[in-house]
Design an enzyme around this catalytic site. Structure first.
Site, PDB file in Angstrom:
ATOM      1  N   ARG A 166      10.878  12.918 -20.826  1.00 36.14           N
ATOM      2  CA  ARG A 166      10.139  12.161 -21.851  1.00 36.14           C
ATOM      3  C   ARG A 166       8.933  12.998 -22.267  1.00 36.14           C
ATOM      4  NH1 ARG A 166      11.273   7.575 -18.106  1.00 36.14           N
ATOM      5  NH2 ARG A 166      12.328   5.924 -19.283  1.00 36.14           N
ATOM      6  N   ARG A 217      14.027  15.327 -24.438  1.00 37.32           N
ATOM      7  CA  ARG A 217      14.052  14.318 -25.498  1.00 37.32           C
ATOM      8  C   ARG A 217      12.889  14.570 -26.443  1.00 37.32           C
ATOM      9  NH1 ARG A 217      13.469   7.995 -24.200  1.00 37.32           N
ATOM     10  NH2 ARG A 217      11.268   8.552 -24.011  1.00 37.32           N
ATOM     11  N   GLU A 259      20.201   3.311 -28.061  1.00 42.05           N
ATOM     12  CA  GLU A 259      19.288   2.269 -27.572  1.00 42.05           C
ATOM     13  C   GLU A 259      18.999   1.207 -28.623  1.00 42.05           C
ATOM     14  OE1 GLU A 259      15.700   4.231 -26.199  1.00 42.05           O
ATOM     15  OE2 GLU A 259      15.733   5.656 -27.840  1.00 42.05           O
ATOM     16  N   ASP A 287      15.584   0.096 -23.721  1.00 40.78           N
ATOM     17  CA  ASP A 287      15.415  -0.395 -25.090  1.00 40.78           C
ATOM     18  C   ASP A 287      16.645  -1.150 -25.585  1.00 40.78           C
ATOM     19  OD1 ASP A 287      12.833   0.143 -26.185  1.00 40.78           O
ATOM     20  OD2 ASP A 287      13.282   2.264 -25.935  1.00 40.78           O
ATOM     21  N   ARG A 292      10.459  -5.831 -23.681  1.00 40.08           N
ATOM     22  CA  ARG A 292      10.614  -5.336 -22.312  1.00 40.08           C
ATOM     23  C   ARG A 292       9.323  -5.384 -21.502  1.00 40.08           C
ATOM     24  NH1 ARG A 292      11.834   1.092 -23.602  1.00 40.08           N
ATOM     25  NH2 ARG A 292      10.751   1.672 -21.712  1.00 40.08           N
TER      26      ARG A 292
HETATM   27  C1  PEP Z   1      15.447   3.647 -22.582  1.00 38.88           C
HETATM   28  O1  PEP Z   1      15.054   3.051 -23.580  1.00 38.88           O
HETATM   29  O2  PEP Z   1      16.318   3.197 -21.803  1.00 38.88           O
HETATM   30  C2  PEP Z   1      14.852   4.941 -22.212  1.00 38.88           C
HETATM   31  C3  PEP Z   1      15.342   5.669 -21.230  1.00 38.88           C
HETATM   32  O3  PEP Z   1      13.776   5.364 -22.904  1.00 38.88           O
HETATM   33  P1  PEP Z   1      12.269   4.848 -22.696  1.00 38.88           P
HETATM   34  O4  PEP Z   1      12.245   4.031 -21.426  1.00 38.88           O
HETATM   35  O5  PEP Z   1      11.450   6.070 -22.637  1.00 38.88           O
HETATM   36  O6  PEP Z   1      12.057   4.035 -23.929  1.00 38.88           O
HETATM   37 MG    MG Z   2      13.840   4.033 -25.076  1.00 38.28          MG
END
Ligand code: PEP
Ligand code: MG
Length: 586
Positions: free
Chosen positions: A303, A339, A438, A462, A472
């Protein structure tokens, strides 16, 4: 305060796993609460500003000293360096000076007002990582305030007996001074899962429970306490029965960790010979070491947005390139999945690129942001392509919700490669390209999107949020956030089926992949690779080694008949309860 009588059980947030039993040591870390307001004569305002600047300078020097003396595993988190920078951030530093000047008030009062505003601004943010950053503001402003009022600070490094720390909150500067021979674990009233205090506890591998709210008012120094960092439970003045029970749990847990850590280098291969890659998710380049230590097969998700936060100007190509290159070289020949920037208006808050958005999760986030700011995007793409010349790199585009987005992203990647070629800089374009799945629209369009990429990576964090319409980060609806919801399972199945049909790979990098009881289902669904927080890797590899792909496929057929998450969960317990029972720590 009354001495607690009998056993008291407190429930908090499990910030770092493990169990410890010992005497409490209350750390006096209350901020300077009572601040008087008084006016400063106009001609003395510059002197007052100077007093403030001196207090900031001293706070910076103090933190730098802590950095120099802290263990390597903590220096890697670079949290304290962020604090040094935050001390002179214009939101805090500039605004306080402005308030002293404009309102003609004393430095303490001006600082208090500015911090209160900043704190509520951060706390109102949707992103849980940014919410946690409110505590960074409080920690750094506390150190300035103590210098202004001349308050003494207790030094954690001076504690000379084996204890468990109990504090309202611990700043990263505090936790960085923890001596592992003395401190068994810690618990705090404040803090959440993504708090830096928790990150540091994980780096030190000591048990920690945070967010207990009333620990400091219910526990006294010398009280016997049990800290269960696996479940987020703290027991004060435990009964004989609890002591025996937790001593046993502690031994079991430590044996278990020792076994799985010992076996972590073994392949994740099912009993019938199917091999899965188990990779690590990282936020900071320095975490790559723990992925290796925990036996990860590479980095399934890097990330990159954290390098863009807490700073006024985004990082340039050279800075990014160096960081990526470090990660790529350390993990080579295993892959690193970089990413591209997944920020939104919120996450860019400290930057000139920020915007106000009522609904940031649905706003100018991630790839949308990057396509709108091609200069920022190309800078990152060039850095990734250059780092790719030094190892095994994959590129991953987040939040794709429409076909044109992957086309445009690819076009910009080509442009970045062409510009590097023109300049004669070394780079590699021979890399796998993937997208995060996602957003539900990407699931529905998976067949079209597959034509443009080498792999899908399912981001369940997501995907669940957008598919089930559940924020979330919202505690009120947390009970509805169910990875085993049949709707979620069908979405994942569709993506996996399309990927197989189109001959591309399908991975999962959302937290769903880190839970032992999801693994039979994910195997049955046909995931080629799972990526998770590094600490969970040994456990998940061990679970995979105890399962058979054939059974998992038959199990999936039964799961697909269930109408509720509860029904699916019941089935998991029925079919795999015995296998998963001793593998529940993750
Ligand atoms: C997700 O959305 O599952 C993911 C891995 O990305 P992030 O948690 O960084 O949004
Ligand atoms: Mg995500």
């Amino acid at each position: 305060m009354r001495q607690p009588v009998g056993e008291i059980k407190l429930k908090g947030i499990n910030a770092s796993p493990g169990i410890c039993i010992g005497r409490a040591y209350l750390v006096d870390r209350e901020g300077v609460d009572i601040v008087e307001k008084y006016y400063i004569e106009k001609k003395k305002l510059q002197k007052e500003i100077k007093r403030f600047k001196t207090a900031v300078k001293k706070a910076q020097d103090d933190i730098r000293l802590v950095i120099e003396n802290s263990p390597k595993e903590l220096q890697r988190a670079r949290i304290l360096e962020t604090h040094v920078a935050l001390l002179t951030d214009k939101m805090l530093y500039g605004k306080t000076i402005e308030t002293i000047e404009k309102e003609g008030v004393n430095a303490e009062w001006a600082l208090k007002q500015v911090v209160a505003n900043l704190k509520s601004l951060f706390l109102s943010m949707a992103d849980s990582y940014l919410k946690e950053r409110a505590s960074d503001i409080v920690h750094v402003s506390d150190s300035i305030m103590r210098n202004l009022v001349g308050a003494e600070t207790e030094n954690i490094a001076d504690i000379d007996k084996r204890v468990i720390l109990v504090a309202s909150d611990l700043s990263p500067a505090d936790t960085s001074q923890i001596n592992l021979e003395k401190i068994m674990g810690f618990i705090t009233d404040h803090g959440g899962k993504a708090s830096h205090t928790g990150i540091v506890a994980q780096a030190l591998e000591i048990p920690a429970v945070v967010g207990l709210e009333h620990a400091t008012s219910r526990i006294k120094s010398e009280n016997l306490i049990i800290v269960d960092g696996n479940t987020g439970t703290v027991i004060v003045n435990p009964s004989e029965k609890s002591l025996v029970e937790y001593e046993e749990r502690k031994i079991l847990y430590e044996d278990y960790r020792a076994v799985i850590t010992r076996e972590s280098h073994l392949r994740a291969e099912t009993t019938d010979g199917m091999q899965l890659e188990v990779m690590g998710n990282i936020e900071l380049p320095e975490e790559v070491v723990s992925v290796k230590n925990y036996g990860g097969d590479g980095i399934g998700l890097y990330r990159t947005e954290f390098q863009y936060m807490n700073r006024a100007i985004f990082p340039g190509e050279e800075e990014l390139f160096k960081k990526y290159k470090d990660v790529v070289e350390v993990i080579a020949p295993m892959p690193v999945t970089i990413r591209t920037l997944d920020i939104n208006g919120d996450k860019a808050v400290a930057s000139r690129y920020s915007h106000d958005e009522a609904n940031p999760a649905l706003g100018l986030r991630s790839i949308r942001y990057c396509l709108k700011n091609p200069d920022v995007f190309i800078t990152q793409l060039r850095a990734i392509l250059r780092a790719a010349a030094f190892g095994n790199v994959r590129i991953l585009f987040p939040m794709i919700s429409a076909y044109f987005e992957i086309c445009e992203a690819r076009k910009l990647l080509d442009q970045a490669a062409e510009s590097l070629a023109k300049e004669g800089l070394p780079y590699s374009r021979d890399i796998d390209i993937g997208i995060m799945i996602e957003v539900p629209s990407a699931v529905i369009l998976a067949d079209f999107l597959a034509e443009k990429v080498d792999f899908f990576s399912i981001g369940t964090n997501d995907l669940i949020q957008y598919a089930l319409a559940i924020d979330r980060g919202n505690r009120q609806v947390a009970h509805l956030y169910q990875p085993l919801d049949p709707a979620v399972i069908r979405l994942i199945k569709h993506v996996a089926d399309v990927a197989k049909d189109k001959g591309i790979k399908v991975y999962m990098c959302g937290e769903m992949a880190a839970k032992a009881h999801h693994i039979p289902l994910l195997l049955g669904l046909g995931m080629d690779e799972l990526s998770m927080n590094p600490q969970s890797i040994p456990n998940i590899k061990r679970v995979i080694r105890s399962l058979s792909l054939g059974d998992a496929r038959s199990f999936l057929q039964e799961v697909l008949k269930k109408r509720t998450a509860r029904g699916v969960f019941g089935l998991v317990r029925e079919a795999y309860g015995d296998i998963l029972a001793d593998k529940a720590y993750s």
